[in-house]
Design a protein around this motif. Structure first.
Motif, short mmCIF file in Angstrom:
data_model
loop_
_atom_site.label_atom_id
_atom_site.label_comp_id
_atom_site.label_asym_id
_atom_site.label_seq_id
_atom_site.Cartn_x
_atom_site.Cartn_y
_atom_site.Cartn_z
N UNK A 99 0.87 -1.18 0.00
CA UNK A 99 0.00 0.00 0.00
C UNK A 99 0.90 1.23 0.00
N UNK A 109 6.08 5.46 -1.60
CA UNK A 109 6.92 4.34 -1.20
C UNK A 109 6.07 3.07 -1.30
N UNK B 16 1.23 6.25 8.00
CA UNK B 16 1.59 7.37 7.13
C UNK B 16 1.75 8.67 7.93
N UNK B 19 5.14 8.65 9.28
CA UNK B 19 6.16 8.96 8.27
C UNK B 19 6.25 10.45 8.01
N UNK B 20 5.09 11.12 8.04
CA UNK B 20 5.04 12.53 7.64
C UNK B 20 5.56 13.47 8.73
N UNK B 66 14.20 3.37 8.63
CA UNK B 66 14.49 3.24 7.19
C UNK B 66 13.33 3.82 6.36
N UNK B 67 12.10 3.48 6.74
CA UNK B 67 10.95 4.02 5.99
C UNK B 67 10.84 5.54 6.15
N UNK B 70 13.47 7.10 4.00
CA UNK B 70 13.12 6.98 2.57
C UNK B 70 12.03 7.97 2.18
N UNK B 71 11.02 8.10 3.04
CA UNK B 71 9.92 9.03 2.73
C UNK B 71 10.47 10.43 2.50
N UNK B 74 13.13 10.73 -0.52
CA UNK B 74 12.54 10.66 -1.86
C UNK B 74 11.85 11.96 -2.25
N UNK B 75 11.08 12.51 -1.31
CA UNK B 75 10.34 13.74 -1.62
C UNK B 75 11.28 14.94 -1.77
#
Lengths: 282, 314
Positions: A99, A109, B16, B19-20, B66-67, B70-71, B74-75
């Motif tokens: 997802x 991602x 999410x 992550x933000x 790690x996530x 990456x978030x 990448x942005x």
């Protein structure tokens, strides 16, 4: 619809190589196109991929369908993928078992799911919707994952198999992802392979990874590691030779180097199935 | 516990949202961010980590990091790549701080990263922390975003000169008209050749209307006059050469002695591929586009290059 031979090796189509590919038409069996890079209305990117499609078979590989999103697959995005697949006449479309968006916010991602029978049923429903729309074979790819959810009650390979069985879809088995995940999660990659129904596997991926803090991260910016090639050989021994693709997305080397690296896949094929690299599907 | 649908939705929202949250401490290195940033709201991240189980070889917090990295990487990397002149104008650290603030206020709402910067120029416009260059920076961002949109905009059949007066006329989707507060074309050309920004901020602002467009595989930017802009906007609105020229005459923008100038403009616009055959459905969409222009936020992520350009020009 164009076909791709089982014993064939493809390359990811990257913008930096397009001019060279069109000019020199190297001996590559097929190219895999990153779907979202070409979901544009027009312009050079779309024109270039059309030109490549006139010379080579293409398959579409997506990172944005998010079949595991709790709120379902974005219908507009899916329709755009269908239109691109129709235009490029691809024999199959693939995307990831993941997802990535919720409430209209996007992670960009590939995020893992909790592995439970209930979630598997939901994802299978979404995959059926995808297949009904695309009207062509759809392959689900396993992820590299760095976390596990407390709620999970299944292994990743059990979950992947359950979704594929219930949706009656194919599998894109990424051998590098199995290897990377095995080092994070602590499972034996051979156990993963033993749990896969290879009759559903329509394509293999191999790729390179980078080390971050002593653990691998799936970065697609290195040559394929030897343990990954070994695991690929084991997968081929179990399931037979399938169309195989080398993924290389960052710090991209010259095209000739990529073709050479991808050609290493053939070393792991049984002698009876080997064919000259890249010459089969054209 | 086996999650039901609502549980999965809740899990994804918590993940999410975590992550933000802004990166803190050593994690900022992973995204090449300056060491000091906004304070993270720890509870949001804690709620996300609580969803996870430790793995055999690493704790849950390690994979989570790690996530998170990456978030953000990448942005930020996408914005860095799309806005090279803005980065040089502001300096890397200031640009990264700006991008981080922008992403916190405008998390991605489109499935494509190409749409990520579409609200950036408006976000920059009145920021006091940019030391007086916010207007200039907004113009530079607007131009760089316009070039990205022009690159991927839809192709359309060009309109033959013989049909200019009879067929419905539209503007090519790749044409992006920008009303800038500063004269940035020269410095931007200098940047594209040298990768260095010629300083402008000490000069008084001088407004400039720019047209960014696609010429085959090349992107080009030219200056257009306010009178040209008025005719082009009238064409986009009315879809007819005769009606557009009449509107401009009625408003005193064009006079009787402008006929030759107008002919030269149309010849130039045709040679640049700006004039296309307008389809029936586009006439209906014009109303929607004007509604979008009145509410720029509504344009984000619709994948219509004209939309942002129209906002910038009005």
């Amino acid at each position: 619809m164009r076909t791709i031979a089982q014993a064939s090796v493809g390359l990811g189509l990257r913008a930096v190589h397009v001019a060279e590919i069109l000019a020199s038409q190297p001996k590559v069996a097929w190219f895999e196109v990153l779907t979202e890079n070409y979901l544009v209305a027009g312009g050079p990117a779309r024109a270039n991929v059309r030109a490549v499609a006139q010379r080579y078979p293409l398959v579409l590989h997506g990172v944005g369908l998010y079949v595991g999103s709790a709120q379902g697959v974005d219908r507009d995005h899916l329709a755009a993928v269908r239109d691109l697949a129709d235009e490029l006449d691809v024999p199959w479309v693939s995307d990831h078992l993941c997802w990535g968006s919720v409430d209209g916010h996007f992670s960009h991602d590939l995020l893992p799911l909790p592995y439970t029978p209930t979630v598997a049923r939901r994802v299978a429903e979404a995959v059926r919707q995808v297949q009904d729309t695309l009207q062509r074979p759809f392959l689900l790819e396993n992820l590299s994952s760095y976390v596990g959810f407390a709620e999970s009650t299944m292994t990743e390979w059990q979950f992947l198999s359950a979704v594929a069985d219930q949706a009656d879809c194919g599998i894109l088995l990424d051998v590098n992802n199995i290897y990377v995940s095995s080092l994070h999660h602590g499972f034996a990659p051979q156990e993963y392979l033993a749990g896969i129904d290879f009759a559903r596997v329509g394509q293999f991926h191999v790729a390179g990874f980078a080390q971050h803090g002593g653990l691998p991260v799936d970065t697609h910016d290195h040559p394929v590691a030897d343990p990954v090639w070994d695991l690929y050989g084991q997968a081929v021994a179990l399931g037979g030779v399938k169309p195989t693709l080398l993924e290389w997305d960052a710090r991209i080397p010259p095209l000739a180097e990529l073709i050479s690296e991808a050609g290493k896949a053939e070393r792991h094929w049984p002698k009876t199935q080997g064919e000259p690299h890249g010459a089969d599907a054209r | 516990m086996v999650p039901m649908h609502d549980d999965l939705l809740d899990l994804q929202r918590r993940f999410l949202a975590g992550l933000q949250e802004p990166l803190a401490g050593p994690q900022r290195d992973m995204a090449d961010l300056p060491p000091v940033g906004p304070a993270p709201a720890g509870a949001v991240v804690d709620r996300a980590i609580a969803l996870l189980a430790d793995l055999r070889h690493s704790p849950a917090t390690r994979g989570w990091a790690t996530y998170r990295g990456q978030y953000w990487y990448r942005l930020l990397d996408s914005l860095r790549e799309d806005l090279p002149a803005l980065r040089v104008l502001l300096g890397e650290a200031t640009a990264d701080t700006l991008f981080e603030a922008y992403l916190l206020a405008n998390p991605p709402r489109s499935p494509t990263l190409r749409h990520l910067p579409v609200g950036l120029a408006e976000f920059i416009q009145d920021r006091p922390d940019l030391g007086g260059v916010s207007g200039l920076a907004a113009d530079v961002a607007r131009l760089e975003i316009a070039l990205c949109l022009a690159y991927e905009a839809a192709d359309a059949p060009l309109l033959p000169a013989a049909e200019l007066l009879t067929a419905p006329v539209g503007l090519a989707k790749h044409l992006q008209l920008l009303r800038c507060a500063n004269s940035i074309l020269g410095p931007h050309r200098h940047f594209r050749q040298s990768r260095r920004w010629r300083q402008l901020q000490l000069r008084p602002p001088r407004p400039q209307v720019l047209a960014a467009y696609r010429d085959g595989q090349q992107l080009r930017v030219v200056v257009v006059t306010l009178r040209e802009l008025a005719v082009l906007e009238a064409l986009a609105q009315l879809g007819s050469v005769a009606a557009a020229l009449q509107q401009c005459r009625d408003r005193g923008i064009l006079g009787a002695r402008d006929a030759r100038a107008v002919q030269r403009w149309f010849a130039r616009w045709q040679s640049r591929g700006w004039l296309v055959r307008r389809l029936g459905a586009e006439l209906g969409r014009e109303e929607t586009r004007r509604e979008h222009a009145a509410n720029p936020g509504a344009c984000l992520g619709v994948g219509d290059g004209q939309c942002t350009a129209h906002n910038a020009a009005t």
